[in-house]
Write an enzyme that holds these catalytic residues in place. Structure first.
Site, short mmCIF file in Angstrom:
data_model
loop_
_atom_site.label_atom_id
_atom_site.label_comp_id
_atom_site.label_asym_id
_atom_site.label_seq_id
_atom_site.Cartn_x
_atom_site.Cartn_y
_atom_site.Cartn_z
N ARG A 72 0.81 -1.21 0.00
CA ARG A 72 0.00 0.00 0.00
C ARG A 72 0.86 1.27 0.00
O ARG A 72 0.48 2.29 -0.61
CB ARG A 72 -0.92 -0.02 1.22
CG ARG A 72 -1.96 1.09 1.23
CD ARG A 72 -2.98 0.87 2.33
NE ARG A 72 -3.98 1.91 2.28
CZ ARG A 72 -4.29 2.71 3.30
NH1 ARG A 72 -3.64 2.58 4.45
NH2 ARG A 72 -5.21 3.64 3.19
N HIS A 76 0.29 4.27 -2.62
CA HIS A 76 -0.02 5.64 -2.21
C HIS A 76 1.05 6.63 -2.67
O HIS A 76 0.80 7.83 -2.72
CB HIS A 76 -0.19 5.71 -0.69
CG HIS A 76 -1.56 5.32 -0.24
ND1 HIS A 76 -2.33 6.10 0.60
CD2 HIS A 76 -2.32 4.24 -0.52
CE1 HIS A 76 -3.50 5.50 0.82
NE2 HIS A 76 -3.49 4.37 0.15
N ASP A 77 2.22 6.13 -2.98
CA ASP A 77 3.28 6.99 -3.49
C ASP A 77 3.19 7.16 -4.99
O ASP A 77 3.70 8.12 -5.55
CB ASP A 77 4.64 6.38 -3.13
CG ASP A 77 5.80 7.30 -3.49
OD1 ASP A 77 5.75 8.49 -3.12
OD2 ASP A 77 6.76 6.82 -4.12
N GLY A 80 3.24 9.24 -9.02
CA GLY A 80 4.42 10.09 -9.02
C GLY A 80 5.63 9.33 -8.56
O GLY A 80 6.75 9.77 -8.79
N ASP A 82 7.79 8.92 -6.21
CA ASP A 82 8.99 9.71 -5.89
C ASP A 82 9.30 9.70 -4.40
O ASP A 82 10.08 10.51 -3.91
CB ASP A 82 8.83 11.15 -6.37
CG ASP A 82 7.65 11.86 -5.70
OD1 ASP A 82 6.91 11.21 -4.93
OD2 ASP A 82 7.46 13.07 -5.95
N SER A 84 7.67 10.69 -1.99
CA SER A 84 7.18 11.84 -1.23
C SER A 84 6.34 11.41 -0.05
O SER A 84 6.28 12.12 0.97
CB SER A 84 6.38 12.78 -2.14
OG SER A 84 5.27 12.11 -2.73
N ASN A 102 -4.00 8.95 4.41
CA ASN A 102 -2.79 8.35 4.97
C ASN A 102 -2.74 8.37 6.49
O ASN A 102 -2.13 7.50 7.11
CB ASN A 102 -1.56 9.09 4.44
CG ASN A 102 -1.43 9.02 2.93
OD1 ASN A 102 -1.94 8.11 2.30
ND2 ASN A 102 -0.75 10.00 2.35
N HIS A 201 -6.24 -5.98 -2.92
CA HIS A 201 -7.10 -6.09 -1.74
C HIS A 201 -7.35 -7.53 -1.33
O HIS A 201 -8.18 -7.79 -0.48
CB HIS A 201 -8.43 -5.37 -1.98
CG HIS A 201 -8.33 -3.88 -1.84
ND1 HIS A 201 -9.36 -3.03 -2.15
CD2 HIS A 201 -7.32 -3.08 -1.41
CE1 HIS A 201 -8.99 -1.79 -1.92
NE2 HIS A 201 -7.75 -1.79 -1.48
N THR A 202 -6.64 -8.45 -1.93
CA THR A 202 -6.63 -9.82 -1.43
C THR A 202 -5.83 -9.90 -0.13
O THR A 202 -5.87 -10.89 0.58
CB THR A 202 -6.06 -10.79 -2.47
OG1 THR A 202 -6.24 -12.13 -2.03
CG2 THR A 202 -4.59 -10.53 -2.73
N ASP A 253 -10.14 -9.79 2.70
CA ASP A 253 -10.45 -11.10 2.16
C ASP A 253 -10.50 -12.06 3.33
O ASP A 253 -9.47 -12.44 3.89
CB ASP A 253 -9.38 -11.53 1.14
CG ASP A 253 -9.50 -12.97 0.70
OD1 ASP A 253 -10.50 -13.63 1.05
OD2 ASP A 253 -8.60 -13.45 0.00
N THR A 256 -8.80 -16.13 2.49
CA THR A 256 -7.34 -16.33 2.51
C THR A 256 -6.68 -14.99 2.79
O THR A 256 -6.04 -14.39 1.91
CB THR A 256 -6.85 -16.91 1.16
OG1 THR A 256 -7.26 -16.04 0.09
CG2 THR A 256 -7.42 -18.29 0.91
N ASP A 261 -3.70 -14.12 -3.77
CA ASP A 261 -4.32 -15.04 -4.72
C ASP A 261 -5.51 -14.36 -5.38
O ASP A 261 -5.68 -13.15 -5.26
CB ASP A 261 -4.73 -16.36 -4.03
CG ASP A 261 -5.68 -16.12 -2.83
OD1 ASP A 261 -6.29 -15.02 -2.74
OD2 ASP A 261 -5.81 -17.02 -1.99
#
Length: 332
Positions: A72, A76-77, A80, A82, A84, A102, A201-202, A253, A256, A261
């Protein structure tokens, strides 16, 4: 900065092409004047990938949730790419860590610090923090049972950050499919890329505050016309009524939770997508529904598309006007 937050623990927001030859290749790089490379560190820091992998593996063994956290961080970076997102607030710079998507949500910074420290002792001022995020994201997938891919490197670390951009660029967990498609297309990412990247999002967890909209059908006692699974929603309602919504948390999930997966897509088809923006992929658009169905029955297709999408996303760089930070939390 950000993309679909591959979450664990979101607050107001959820988010969220390979070269198998081993040869140095010309990069994908969507940045400005910056071309990424598959083999940049082979000579300048040959131990880089093994150091990153070793520390990621150790962190995930200690805390399986860390795999989702590191994945994640890269997402979220990466509108870009970079680094940041790693910058701490200082007197002259407001970082992105306190942006609503965040704040009290992103984690894993200490793991990145440890990786950077080890790399600096071996190859000083050589491996960027942005590249560390990209490699750590890949390795988090690998140690969780998912696919591997060659990571393009050569990103520069930004000398600034944008709390506003971090706040406005992430899709909401309530985003509709048209909104998601538009956000990703604006970055050169296709509908298939978007659905494949959502499969992150597994792994991970989400707070009740991020999926309260999923509980609305229970108010009428009838499922909305979107494939809702009432038994699943009732279990979520029980969880969120037991705890303060800002504290209650559950796996994205449930089947599992620590394995990378295709179960996420199977869950969507049975009405068990946790976030509204996840479940929407299976019900709001026939195009995304078709992709979900494909991934649900063929994990190898999902893995290949996910790898391709990760390389494309990682190529959205901040450009060549950056540096190689000695400490990922501060500008040199």
């Amino acid at each position: 900065m950000p993309i679909l937050s591959l979450s664990q623990n979101p607050t107001n927001f959820s988010e969220t092409c390979e070269d198998g030859s081993g040869e140095t290749g010309s990069g994908f790089g969507i940045g400005f004047g910056l071309v990424l490379d598959f083999g940049l560190y082979r000579n300048s820091c040959p131990e880089a990938e093994s150091i990153v992998y070793s520390l990621v593996e150790s962190a995930v063994l200690q805390d399986p949730r860390m795999a989702a956290s590191l994945l994640r961080l890269h997402f979220h970076d990466c509108f870009g790419c970079d680094a940041s997102v790693l910058l701490d607030d200082t007197e002259g710079l407001v970082g992105e860590k306190t942006a609503p998507p965040n704040l009290n949500s992103l984690r894993g910074f200490e793991v990145i610090d440890s990786i950077k420290s080890d790399l600096e002792s071996v190859c000083p001022e050589t491996v960027s923090c942005a590249d560390i995020l990209a490699m750590a994201a890949r390795d988090s997938v690998v140690v969780s049972g998912g696919p591997s891919w060659e990571v393009e490197v050569g990103r520069k670390d930004g000398r600034t950050a944008s709390k506003q951009a971090a706040t406005t660029s992430l899709p909401s967990p309530n985003s509709t499919v048209p909104t998601l498609i538009s956000i990703f297309q604006n970055l050169g990412l296709s509908q298939t890329d978007m659905v494949a990247l959502s499969g992150g999002h597994t792994l991970g967890k989400a707070k009740c505050t991020s999926f309260t909209a999923r509980l609305q059908p229970l108010q009428t006692g009838q499922p909305a016309n979107n494939g809702d699974n009432l038994e699943f929603l009732e279990s979520l309602q029980q969880l969120c009524s037991t705890f303060d919504p800002s504290v209650g948390i559950t796996q994205l999930d449930l089947v599992t939770p620590s394995t990378f997966d295709n179960q996420y897509y199977v869950n969507l088809l049975s009405g068990e997508g946790l976030l509204p923006s996840d479940q929407a992929l299976a019900v709001q658009d026939p195009g995304t529904r078709e992709i979900v169905e494909t991934y649900a029955v063929d994990q190898s297709v999902f893995f290949q598309d996910f790898k391709n999408a990760m390389v494309k996303m990682g190529g959205i760089t901040g450009g060549s006007e950056g540096e190689i930070r000695r400490n990922c939390r501060t500008i040199n």
